[in-house]
Design a protein around this motif. Structure first.
Motif: not given
Length: 237
Positions: A197-204
């Protein structure tokens, strides 16, 4: 009947054959000479019909080979997880987190439906996409139920959302609006993508334009791009 009207008729007839699966991706359409004989038209009319199909992304015309049915997503320039469509020799699978079901609009997307659209019931479904058992994407989709009345009752055509829209409802994706941002994975998304949780991910966020005027499809994609970076052809099936 003038030539403009006639080539449009041939174009639409061939398009429906593609949409209904009579010609699948990789198949070749009849040659210009064959179309002339079948429809009693001139070479100019046949060529114009095929040219228009190519402009729409349904076929790729190759000199000396003919008109090959292509995957339209490749022609639209939509986003993809690079490698997903190229890893056909690897283990690719999709898992439904929520099967298609009816809801009232309740999503907090950056690309929002209009007030009129929100009066409709929406079909929503959620899926988790894997490559080699590595989760690459959590995908949510919403579309107004009024144009796809039986979508919640039937399985997708060959597991493909886009093919289902095309073959059963004659709805084509003709473009999109897209917004991308990096966000920390929340407590729901993180375990699905196997990250902390908190790891950067890409939201599209995507708003798809369709062949039906003022009818749109909305998607939100949460992507783990550690192994599969984003490319320029969207793979949504």
């Amino acid at each position: 009947m003038n030539k403009v009207t006639r080539y449009r008729q041939i174009q639409e007839a061939l398009k429906k054959q593609i949409q209904h699966g009579e010609y699948e991706v990789g198949d070749y359409l009849p040659s210009e000479n064959e179309l002339c004989a079948t429809y009693n038209i001139t070479r100019t009319t046949a060529r114009k019909a095929l040219d228009e199909l190519q402009k729409e992304g349904f076929i790729l015309r190759q000199h000396g080979k003919g008109s090959q049915v292509r995957e339209r997503r490749e022609a639209l320039g939509l986003l993809t997880v690079k490698g997903f469509s190229e890893v056909v020799n690897q283990k690719v699978r999709t898992e439904f987190l929520q099967v298609p079901h009816l809801i009232s609009w309740n999503a907090a997307l950056s690309l929002q439906p209009t007030a009129q659209e929100k009066k409709e019931k929406f079909v929503h479904f959620s899926r988790l996409r894997y490559v080699n058992d590595f989760p690459v994407m959590v995908e949510d989709n919403w579309l107004a139920e009024n144009k796809v009345p039986d979508l919640i009752k039937e399985e997708f055509v060959q597991g493909s959302f886009f093919k289902t829209l095309s073959q059963r409802y004659l709805i084509e994706i003709i473009g999109s609006e897209q917004e991308l941002r990096s966000l920390p994975a929340n407590e729901i998304i993180a375990p699905l993508l196997k990250v902390e949780a908190g790891t950067p991910i890409l939201e599209i966020t995507v708003k798809y334009l369709t062949s039906i005027p003022d009818y749109y499809i909305y998607s939100q994609l949460n992507c783990n791009t550690d192994k599969y970076p984003i490319g320029n052809s969207y793979f949504l099936k």
